[in-house]
Scaffold this motif. Structure first.
Motif, PDB file in Angstrom:
ATOM      1  N   VAL A  44       0.831  -1.200   0.000  1.00 48.54           N
ATOM      2  CA  VAL A  44       0.000   0.000   0.000  1.00 48.54           C
ATOM      3  C   VAL A  44       0.867   1.253   0.000  1.00 48.54           C
ATOM      4  N   ALA A  45       0.518   2.200  -0.847  1.00 47.36           N
ATOM      5  CA  ALA A  45       1.200   3.490  -0.902  1.00 47.36           C
ATOM      6  C   ALA A  45       0.185   4.569  -0.576  1.00 47.36           C
ATOM      7  N   GLY A  46       0.061   4.899   0.695  1.00 49.00           N
ATOM      8  CA  GLY A  46      -0.941   5.859   1.125  1.00 49.00           C
ATOM      9  C   GLY A  46      -2.325   5.275   1.010  1.00 49.00           C
ATOM     10  N   ARG A  47      -3.126   5.771   0.084  1.00 51.90           N
ATOM     11  CA  ARG A  47      -4.483   5.264  -0.106  1.00 51.90           C
ATOM     12  C   ARG A  47      -4.597   4.372  -1.344  1.00 51.90           C
ATOM     13  N   ARG A  48      -3.487   4.183  -2.055  1.00 54.85           N
ATOM     14  CA  ARG A  48      -3.520   3.424  -3.297  1.00 54.85           C
ATOM     15  C   ARG A  48      -2.651   2.174  -3.200  1.00 54.85           C
ATOM     16  N   MET A  49      -2.851   1.271  -4.153  1.00 57.52           N
ATOM     17  CA  MET A  49      -1.983   0.106  -4.214  1.00 57.52           C
ATOM     18  C   MET A  49      -0.592   0.536  -4.640  1.00 57.52           C
ATOM     19  N   THR A  50       0.414  -0.174  -4.147  1.00 55.91           N
ATOM     20  CA  THR A  50       1.788   0.067  -4.568  1.00 55.91           C
ATOM     21  C   THR A  50       1.914  -0.164  -6.064  1.00 55.91           C
ATOM     22  N   ASP A  51       2.818   0.563  -6.702  1.00 53.29           N
ATOM     23  CA  ASP A  51       3.035   0.409  -8.137  1.00 53.29           C
ATOM     24  C   ASP A  51       3.174  -1.074  -8.494  1.00 53.29           C
ATOM     25  N   PRO A  52       2.398  -1.581  -9.457  1.00 55.31           N
ATOM     26  CA  PRO A  52       2.430  -3.004  -9.774  1.00 55.31           C
ATOM     27  C   PRO A  52       3.820  -3.533 -10.133  1.00 55.31           C
ATOM     28  N   GLY A  53       4.619  -2.701 -10.814  1.00 47.39           N
ATOM     29  CA  GLY A  53       5.982  -3.128 -11.131  1.00 47.39           C
ATOM     30  C   GLY A  53       6.805  -3.364  -9.884  1.00 47.39           C
ATOM     31  N   ARG A  54       6.612  -2.504  -8.883  1.00 47.67           N
ATOM     32  CA  ARG A  54       7.303  -2.691  -7.615  1.00 47.67           C
ATOM     33  C   ARG A  54       6.825  -3.957  -6.919  1.00 47.67           C
ATOM     34  N   LEU A  55       5.539  -4.246  -6.980  1.00 48.44           N
ATOM     35  CA  LEU A  55       5.021  -5.468  -6.369  1.00 48.44           C
ATOM     36  C   LEU A  55       5.603  -6.709  -7.032  1.00 48.44           C
ATOM     37  N   VAL A  56       5.733  -6.676  -8.340  1.00 46.56           N
ATOM     38  CA  VAL A  56       6.338  -7.807  -9.046  1.00 46.56           C
ATOM     39  C   VAL A  56       7.773  -8.017  -8.573  1.00 46.56           C
ATOM     40  N   ARG A  57       8.545  -6.929  -8.476  1.00 46.14           N
ATOM     41  CA  ARG A  57       9.923  -7.048  -7.993  1.00 46.14           C
ATOM     42  C   ARG A  57       9.971  -7.565  -6.550  1.00 46.14           C
ATOM     43  N   LEU A  58       9.072  -7.045  -5.736  1.00 49.20           N
ATOM     44  CA  LEU A  58       9.054  -7.409  -4.326  1.00 49.20           C
ATOM     45  C   LEU A  58       8.815  -8.900  -4.135  1.00 49.20           C
ATOM     46  N   TYR A  59       7.830  -9.434  -4.834  1.00 50.95           N
ATOM     47  CA  TYR A  59       7.434 -10.820  -4.584  1.00 50.95           C
ATOM     48  C   TYR A  59       8.127 -11.835  -5.489  1.00 50.95           C
ATOM     49  N   GLU A  60       8.341 -11.489  -6.740  1.00 47.82           N
ATOM     50  CA  GLU A  60       8.979 -12.456  -7.643  1.00 47.82           C
ATOM     51  C   GLU A  60      10.500 -12.420  -7.556  1.00 47.82           C
ATOM     52  N   VAL A  61      11.081 -11.236  -7.470  1.00 55.66           N
ATOM     53  CA  VAL A  61      12.534 -11.108  -7.493  1.00 55.66           C
ATOM     54  C   VAL A  61      13.119 -11.206  -6.086  1.00 55.66           C
ATOM     55  N   GLU A 112      12.877  -6.495   2.572  1.00 58.69           N
ATOM     56  CA  GLU A 112      12.708  -5.087   2.920  1.00 58.69           C
ATOM     57  C   GLU A 112      11.513  -4.497   2.193  1.00 58.69           C
ATOM     58  N   THR A 113      10.661  -3.792   2.929  1.00 56.40           N
ATOM     59  CA  THR A 113       9.484  -3.171   2.332  1.00 56.40           C
ATOM     60  C   THR A 113       9.393  -1.715   2.736  1.00 56.40           C
ATOM     61  N   GLU A 114       8.691  -0.963   1.920  1.00 55.80           N
ATOM     62  CA  GLU A 114       8.339   0.414   2.245  1.00 55.80           C
ATOM     63  C   GLU A 114       6.868   0.589   1.908  1.00 55.80           C
ATOM     64  N   GLY A 115       6.134   1.217   2.800  1.00 53.87           N
ATOM     65  CA  GLY A 115       4.723   1.430   2.528  1.00 53.87           C
ATOM     66  C   GLY A 115       4.074   2.180   3.657  1.00 53.87           C
ATOM     67  N   SER A 116       2.880   2.684   3.415  1.00 51.94           N
ATOM     68  CA  SER A 116       2.113   3.376   4.441  1.00 51.94           C
ATOM     69  C   SER A 116       0.648   3.280   4.076  1.00 51.94           C
ATOM     70  N   VAL A 117      -0.193   3.245   5.097  1.00 53.37           N
ATOM     71  CA  VAL A 117      -1.625   3.106   4.870  1.00 53.37           C
ATOM     72  C   VAL A 117      -2.325   4.381   5.279  1.00 53.37           C
ATOM     73  N   GLY A 118      -3.066   4.979   4.358  1.00 50.51           N
ATOM     74  CA  GLY A 118      -3.842   6.160   4.668  1.00 50.51           C
ATOM     75  C   GLY A 118      -5.208   5.802   5.203  1.00 50.51           C
ATOM     76  N   GLY A 119      -5.847   6.735   5.873  1.00 46.38           N
ATOM     77  CA  GLY A 119      -7.173   6.480   6.411  1.00 46.38           C
ATOM     78  C   GLY A 119      -7.103   5.568   7.613  1.00 46.38           C
ATOM     79  N   ASP A 120      -8.093   4.683   7.758  1.00 43.40           N
ATOM     80  CA  ASP A 120      -8.131   3.792   8.914  1.00 43.40           C
ATOM     81  C   ASP A 120      -8.443   2.370   8.460  1.00 43.40           C
TER      82      ASP A 120
END
Length: 360
Positions: free
Chosen positions: A259-276, A342-350
């Motif tokens: 999660v990047a604030g109120r949106r999903m993390t960039d899909p390319g970053r998610l692919v790198r995070l989980y596949e690579v 290693e991850t980076e992210g933040s959740v907006g709202g509640d």
């Protein structure tokens, strides 16, 4: 996978100089509150149209859609609000129906371990007028785990209609809003067709200990590294757990990285995070778990969104695994390995839905 021990007994931890070892999360565990972006001065002004535009989804991404999709399909889709009752009454998408969140997290105890309570979940959706073939869009303050738990609950009871999540949450929607108590809807009978392929049980996992992230399924622990590593004195360690650590062979990828604030993390970053970085196989089975059955659904849906074919939730969670004492005796818990991506992210709202709260 390489660079870690996955034996049932824990084995030796990977040496510090091992080049294949993942980096430990540098910052202290936890997420920061991400509010709507705006700063003083003309160049920092953010309009509703700007927020909506940034929340559009393009490319080959499943399940997540932008506000333009909702604008085009508002009359056909059933809109579900995953927030609490107070926020729902204050402001909501017009004609949205609030999901009774406690009901859609219900579990039932089976001989093999805890599993989603399909009857209770289906009854909760039926009470707010959701039919099995309805196309559904779920939203919250962001795309946090409360929202993704609703999506998972629908999938778990075999929902026949499409299931989508509004990227950007309520703040991305600049269409008609409603306030006050919920609109009247007629309850419907929701006869569940439980999709057992969406979850696994304690015994399913116990049969495969020693194979995770090796010759068997991928296994992802979505908790903060301190919980995964059983860090002494950490506030992340639950007092109601008899033991601490993680399932043998699991790799840790904190769910807030999705999660990047109120949106999903960039899909390319998610692919790198989980596949690579996590070295998961998108064509194989991947199981996700946490302390509860809410936060892991963020990873469950994110993996499905980027094309992983068989993603399942351990609904019992680490709490069941750590505390159970059955025919097998105690289930193995590992603390020696430290395979943390290693991850980076933040959740907006509640929209942090489990015991880990991003926003208070």
């Amino acid at each position: 996978m390489t660079g870690k021990d996955s034996s049932p007994d824990g084995g030796d931890s990977a040496p510090a100089e091992d080049p294949t070892r993942r980096g430990l999360l540098r910052a202290a565990a936890g997420a920061t509150v991400a509010g709507a972006a705006s700063t003083a001065g003309c160049l920092g002004v953010t309009t509703p149209a700007d927020v909506a535009a940034r929340s559009e989804v393009s490319g080959n991404v499943g399940h997540f859609v932008g506000p333009s999709w909702l604008a085009d399909n508002r009359d056909e889709a059933v809109v579900l609000d995953a927030r609490d009752a107070e926020r729902f009454r204050e402001e909501r998408i017009h004609r949205a129906r609030r999901v009774p969140f406690e009901a859609i997290t219900a579990r039932e105890s089976t001989d093999a371990g805890d599993a989603p309570d399909a009857d209770a979940i289906a009854a909760a959706f039926g009470e707010i007028g959701v039919a099995p073939d309805d196309d559904v869009l779920v939203y919250g303050a962001s795309v946090g785990s409360r929202v993704t738990r609703v999506a998972f609950a629908l999938a778990a009871i075999g929902h026949e209609g499409s299931i989508r999540v509004l990227n950007g949450g309520l703040s991305a929607w600049n269409g008609r809003l409603g306030t006050g108590s919920r609109d009247r809807v007629s309850p419907t009978d929701y006869d569940p067709d439980p999709a057992s392929s969406t979850w696994v049980t304690r015994e399913w996992l116990a049969d495969r200990v020693g194979t995770f992230n090796g010759d068997g399924p991928g296994l992802v622990d979505v908790r903060v590294p301190e919980a995964y590593l059983a860090a002494p004195g950490s506030d992340a360690l639950r007092e109601d757990h008899d033991r601490h650590g993680h399932l043998p062979g699991a790799v840790d990828v904190h769910w807030v990285g999705n999660v990047a604030g109120r949106r999903m993390t960039d899909p390319g970053r998610l692919v790198r995070l989980y596949e690579v970085e996590a070295e998961l196989d998108r064509s194989g089975t991947v199981v996700v778990y946490g302390d509860d059955n809410v936060d892991p659904t963020s990873t469950w849906l994110s993996l499905k969104a980027i094309g992983f074919e068989d993603v399942r939730l351990y609904d019992g969670g680490f709490g069941e695994w750590a505390n159970a004492d059955g025919d097998r005796g105690r289930y193995p818990v590992e603390t020696a390995t430290d395979v943390v991506v290693e991850t980076e992210g933040s959740v907006g709202g509640d929209d942090g839905g489990g015991d880990f709260s991003c926003t208070g």
